[in-house]
Design an enzyme around this catalytic site. Structure first.
Site, PDB file in Angstrom:
ATOM      1  N   GLN A   1      78.783  72.837 -29.350  1.00 30.58           N
ATOM      2  CA  GLN A   1      79.904  71.987 -28.916  1.00 30.58           C
ATOM      3  C   GLN A   1      80.435  71.099 -30.038  1.00 30.58           C
ATOM      4  OE1 GLN A   1      77.660  70.643 -25.165  1.00 30.58           O
ATOM      5  NE2 GLN A   1      79.782  70.600 -24.489  1.00 30.58           N
TER       6      GLN A   1
ATOM      7  N   CYS B   1      81.712  69.207 -18.006  1.00 32.49           N
ATOM      8  CA  CYS B   1      81.336  69.616 -19.360  1.00 32.49           C
ATOM      9  C   CYS B   1      82.252  68.915 -20.348  1.00 32.49           C
ATOM     10  CB  CYS B   1      81.470  71.132 -19.506  1.00 32.49           C
ATOM     11  SG  CYS B   1      80.996  71.736 -21.141  1.00 32.49           S
ATOM     12  N   LEU B   2      81.662  68.361 -21.409  1.00 32.20           N
ATOM     13  CA  LEU B   2      82.463  67.668 -22.421  1.00 32.20           C
ATOM     14  C   LEU B   2      83.421  68.630 -23.117  1.00 32.20           C
ATOM     15  CD1 LEU B   2      79.633  65.407 -23.895  1.00 32.20           C
ATOM     16  CD2 LEU B   2      81.534  64.676 -22.421  1.00 32.20           C
TER      17      LEU B   2
ATOM     18  N   HIS C   1      72.428  74.036 -18.013  1.00 28.86           N
ATOM     19  CA  HIS C   1      73.817  73.965 -18.495  1.00 28.86           C
ATOM     20  C   HIS C   1      73.841  74.038 -20.031  1.00 28.86           C
ATOM     21  CE1 HIS C   1      77.994  71.959 -18.332  1.00 28.86           C
ATOM     22  NE2 HIS C   1      77.641  71.800 -19.603  1.00 28.86           N
ATOM     23  N   GLU C   2      72.910  73.323 -20.680  1.00 24.05           N
ATOM     24  CA  GLU C   2      72.881  73.323 -22.156  1.00 24.05           C
ATOM     25  C   GLU C   2      72.399  74.663 -22.713  1.00 24.05           C
ATOM     26  OE1 GLU C   2      74.539  71.061 -23.151  1.00 24.05           O
ATOM     27  OE2 GLU C   2      74.305  69.607 -21.538  1.00 24.05           O
TER      28      GLU C   2
ATOM     29  N   HIS D   1      75.143  77.034 -22.865  1.00 27.56           N
ATOM     30  CA  HIS D   1      76.017  76.880 -24.038  1.00 27.56           C
ATOM     31  C   HIS D   1      75.483  77.685 -25.226  1.00 27.56           C
ATOM     32  CE1 HIS D   1      79.140  74.017 -22.951  1.00 27.56           C
ATOM     33  NE2 HIS D   1      78.285  73.121 -22.504  1.00 27.56           N
TER      34      HIS D   1
ATOM     35  N   GLY E   1      74.145  65.493 -21.786  1.00 26.01           N
ATOM     36  CA  GLY E   1      73.589  66.600 -22.560  1.00 26.01           C
ATOM     37  C   GLY E   1      74.627  67.069 -23.562  1.00 26.01           C
TER      38      GLY E   1
HETATM   39  O1  GNR Z   1      77.788  65.019 -19.422  1.00 19.37           O
HETATM   40  C1  GNR Z   1      77.589  66.044 -18.761  1.00 19.37           C
HETATM   41  N1  GNR Z   1      77.370  65.923 -17.423  1.00 19.37           N
HETATM   42  C2  GNR Z   1      76.928  66.969 -16.617  1.00 19.37           C
HETATM   43  C3  GNR Z   1      76.991  66.808 -15.250  1.00 19.37           C
HETATM   44  C4  GNR Z   1      76.545  67.812 -14.397  1.00 19.37           C
HETATM   45  C5  GNR Z   1      76.030  68.966 -14.939  1.00 19.37           C
HETATM   46  C6  GNR Z   1      75.983  69.154 -16.310  1.00 19.37           C
HETATM   47  C7  GNR Z   1      76.418  68.148 -17.152  1.00 19.37           C
HETATM   48  S1  GNR Z   1      76.319  68.351 -18.866  1.00 19.37           S
HETATM   49  C8  GNR Z   1      77.639  67.368 -19.394  1.00 19.37           C
HETATM   50  C9  GNR Z   1      77.678  67.283 -20.910  1.00 19.37           C
HETATM   51  C10 GNR Z   1      77.929  68.653 -21.483  1.00 19.37           C
HETATM   52  O2  GNR Z   1      78.994  69.213 -21.474  1.00 19.37           O
HETATM   53  N2  GNR Z   1      76.909  69.284 -21.981  1.00 19.37           N
HETATM   54  O3  GNR Z   1      77.049  70.531 -22.466  1.00 19.37           O
HETATM   55 NI    NI Z   2      78.721  71.411 -21.379  1.00 16.88          NI
END
Ligand code: GNR
Ligand code: NI
Length: 178
Positions: A51, A96-97, A138-139, A142, A46
């Protein structure tokens, strides 16, 4: 292909709420293409526009597991909003990236219903479960300036932030604004 740089703390943009998209036009569709390129390159499941330094309410995701031979299922959501969340919770090891190489357990609603605009500007609603539900929440976080480490203890959050900032910058600033 346009792979964009993914921002990390202490970049204050990560804490800024994203603006709603007023009109889904070619600029937005170009941003979405760049976000998919960046997400698949990372690789991640995601990505939120903020980001890549664009504080607009746009997210992309694809939770298909290529190693298991699953076909890609890219999904782009504009102005996403959770309109229903299950009482039942699920705990997942998140990463999270924008918080690279940090992983920890987060509890969230197990299933959610999300209203959003698609790439044609059409209003849609979709039910998410499993990893899709975790990822979309999660997204959406953000787009509100929230990171998964915000759900952890202050001790853990500060330890993780210090680690991330130190690795990227070689020193640790005052953590109060990260
Ligand atoms: O790549 C991602 N893996 C992930 C694993 C578990 C819960 C959420 C994520 S999202 C993350 C990519 C990211 O930072 N998206 O904002
Ligand atoms: Ni993230």
């Amino acid at each position: 292909m346009a792979i964009r740089k993914i921002i990390t703390p202490p970049n204050p943009l990560l804490r800024q709420p994203s603006l709603k998209v007023a009109e889904v036009d070619d600029t937005i569709r170009r941003l979405i293409r760049d976000m998919f390129d960046t997400m698949y390159d990372a690789p991640g499941i995601g990505l939120a526009a903020v980001q890549v330094g664009e504080p607009l309410s746009v997210i992309v995701m694809d939770t298909a597991d290529k190693e298991k031979g699953e076909e890609p299922r890219p999904l782009a959501l504009i102005n996403p909003e959770v309109v229903w969340a299950s009482e039942q919770k699920a705990t997942w090891q998140e990463g999270c990236l924008s918080v690279p190489d940090i992983y920890d357990e987060v509890e969230r609603p197990m299933e959610v219903r999300v209203r959003y605009l698609d790439e044609n500007g059409e209003e849609q609603e979709r039910h998410f479960s499993g990893l899709d539900a975790i990822c979309v929440q999660h997204e959406i976080d953000h787009t509100k300036g929230i990171l998964f480490i915000d759900y952890l203890s202050r001790l853990k959050r500060e330890r993780y932030l210090k680690k991330v900032i130190k690795r990227a910058h070689g020193r640790v600033p005052n953590l109060s604004q990260t």
